[in-house]
Design an enzyme around this catalytic site. Structure first.
Site, PDB file in Angstrom:
ATOM      1  N   TRP A 107      41.257  76.468 -40.208  1.00 53.55           N
ATOM      2  CA  TRP A 107      42.411  75.909 -39.490  1.00 53.55           C
ATOM      3  C   TRP A 107      42.015  75.371 -38.135  1.00 53.55           C
ATOM      4  O   TRP A 107      42.496  74.316 -37.717  1.00 53.55           O
ATOM      5  CB  TRP A 107      43.544  76.936 -39.378  1.00 53.55           C
ATOM      6  N   ASP A 175      47.261  78.624 -31.991  1.00 52.92           N
ATOM      7  CA  ASP A 175      47.888  78.649 -33.317  1.00 52.92           C
ATOM      8  C   ASP A 175      48.081  80.123 -33.667  1.00 52.92           C
ATOM      9  O   ASP A 175      47.106  80.863 -33.823  1.00 52.92           O
ATOM     10  CB  ASP A 175      46.944  77.951 -34.307  1.00 52.92           C
ATOM     11  N   LYS A 199      54.376  82.652 -42.834  1.00 53.03           N
ATOM     12  CA  LYS A 199      53.543  83.852 -42.861  1.00 53.03           C
ATOM     13  C   LYS A 199      54.375  85.068 -42.421  1.00 53.03           C
ATOM     14  O   LYS A 199      54.618  85.974 -43.201  1.00 53.03           O
ATOM     15  CB  LYS A 199      52.327  83.702 -41.945  1.00 53.03           C
TER      16      LYS A 199
HETATM   17  C1  LIG Z   1      48.892  78.604 -42.819  1.00 51.02           C
HETATM   18  C2  LIG Z   1      48.237  78.182 -41.555  1.00 51.02           C
HETATM   19  C3  LIG Z   1      48.234  76.850 -41.113  1.00 51.02           C
HETATM   20  C4  LIG Z   1      48.848  75.736 -41.930  1.00 51.02           C
HETATM   21  O1  LIG Z   1      50.205  75.834 -41.888  1.00 51.02           O
HETATM   22  P1  LIG Z   1      51.151  74.697 -42.505  1.00 51.02           P
HETATM   23  O2  LIG Z   1      52.495  75.205 -42.096  1.00 51.02           O
HETATM   24  O3  LIG Z   1      50.920  74.662 -43.974  1.00 51.02           O
HETATM   25  O4  LIG Z   1      50.813  73.424 -41.844  1.00 51.02           O
HETATM   26  C5  LIG Z   1      47.644  76.561 -39.912  1.00 51.02           C
HETATM   27  N1  LIG Z   1      47.082  77.516 -39.163  1.00 51.02           N
HETATM   28  C6  LIG Z   1      47.045  78.804 -39.544  1.00 51.02           C
HETATM   29  C7  LIG Z   1      46.408  79.822 -38.675  1.00 51.02           C
HETATM   30  C8  LIG Z   1      47.634  79.173 -40.762  1.00 51.02           C
HETATM   31  O5  LIG Z   1      47.608  80.458 -41.145  1.00 51.02           O
END
Ligand SMILES: *Cc1c(COP(=O)(O)O)cnc(C)c1O
Length: 369
Positions: A107, A175, A199
């Site tokens: 990511w 993030d 999540k």
């Molecule tokens: C799941 C995830 C993403 C991607 O998320 P989307 O909502 O599908 O764009 C990005 N960063 C992290 C840390 C994730 O766990």
């Protein structure tokens, strides 16, 4: 009813009381005679729903008053572009601004690649040399970095930052998709926090952005309206129709969390769940964790059948994932890029789910070696 224990990394398990309440309110929410899905987003019926969600998020996370909360769409992946566009976008002909990225997995690499379209992004540190199994030391930012980006919990490889790096006056952007509300976090250390909902918060489709107000309003004019923090802030996340139902479910999840005792209580529970699982992995002769002990995630725990003979390992792992699913322990396959297995133990995973998984693994181990 036949609920499984769902260890998926996202979309992931939600608290059963939340789903039951949403079901009960499906056709008539708060005595309005409507489903949230049918409400006008600008109506007096929906307003208290989005306000409650924001108020709960602010109190659970301790979000200071000088931070704005935005409910957007496009997932965390759209933030990979919105962060550089809004914090460091420039007009055609102007020199690009700089930004630092710490590369700790898939990511963060994607965030870095997207940023490179708009800013002079550089990888200030990386743990790629050891398959992202640790978090590298965070170098100081350059004085002219527009921001400094980290992925606080790495969902795929299962690492997390042990402490938040100090970036001085350079805004720290994180993030937090897979760790939001899983443990206490000092929001004031960050310029921007963002998380896709699927999540730890609710259904996919809603994205939460928490941003220090002085960082809003820096995007050049050419940046599209839907990608601008200033427009979403001015319109209170209602520039266009927001993801109303997602916001409502997030509100129910936050209420559930508050009733449990908030972040300190869920953090204790998350530590217990992770400790149970990691200590089983330590004692197992078949399974092990490939991740450096100092940086192990509480939320996403990858593991491999390292005790199997190398020529049988892949087959044994595939059999494990299948037999676990047959026993109602689902979505345990590792990410397609890293293989092996992974158990995601988000806030909504009860400790009984972890115990059931460990008991299954123990039995599997005994019959396999
Ligand atoms: C799941 C995830 C993403 C991607 O998320 P989307 O909502 O599908 O764009 C990005 N960063 C992290 C840390 C994730 O766990």
């Amino acid at each position: 009813m036949n609920r499984v224990y769902n260890f998926a990394p996202g979309p992931s398990t939600l608290p059963l009381p939340v789903l039951e309440r949403a079901a009960a309110e499906m056709t008539d929410t708060n005595g309005t005679g409507q489903s949230v899905m049918e409400m006008s987003h600008r109506s007096k019926d929906f307003k208290p729903i989005i306000e409650k969600t924001e108020t709960l998020l602010r109190s659970l996370m301790g979000i200071p008053a000088n931070y704005k909360v935005l409910f957007l769409q496009g997932g965390a992946s759209l933030q990979f572009a919105m962060v550089p566009l809004n914090l460091a976008g420039v007009n055609v002909g102007e020199a690009r601004k700089k930004a630092a990225y710490i590369d700790t997995g898939v990511w963060s690499s994607k965030a870095f690649a997207e940023a490179g379209k708009y800013v002079e992004a550089r990888i200030a540190a990386s743990s790629k040399d050891k398959a992202y199994s640790y978090i590298p030391a965070a170098p100081a930012p350059a004085v002219d970095d527009a921001y400094y980006h980290i992925t606080l919990n790495n969902t795929i490889v299962g690492t997390k930052w042990a402490s938040v790096p100090d970036t001085g006056s350079v805004p720290l952007v994180a993030d937090i998709s897979s760790c939001i509300l899983s443990e206490p976090l000092d929001v004031s250390r960050f310029g921007v926090l963002y998380a896709g909902a699927q999540k730890n918060l609710g259904p996919a489709g809603t994205t939460v952005v928490i941003i220090r107000d002085e960082l809003i309003g820096k995007a050049p004019e050419w940046v599209p309206a839907m990608l601008r923090y200033d427009i979403h802030e001015k319109e209170d996340s209602m520039y266009n129709t927001p993801p109303c139902y997602g916001i409502y479910i997030i509100g129910l999840v936050l209420e559930w969390l508050q009733n449990l005792g908030g972040v300190p209580a869920i953090y204790e529970l998350n530590k217990q769940k992770a400790a149970l699982f990691y200590s089983y992995l330590e004692s197992s002769k078949l399974f092990s964790s490939p991740i450096d002990k100092n940086f192990r995630s509480l939320m996403n725990i990858p593991f491999v059948a390292s005790g199997a003979s190398p020529d049988k390992q892949a087959e044994l792992e595939a059999r494990f994932v299948k037999e676990a699913a047959d026993a109602s322990l689902v979505n345990l396959a590792g990410h397609r890029l890293v293989g092996g297995m992974r158990a995601s133990l988000y806030n909504a995973m009860p400790i009984d789910g972890v115990k059931a998984l460990i008991a299954f693994m123990d039995a599997f181990e005994k019959k396999s070696i």
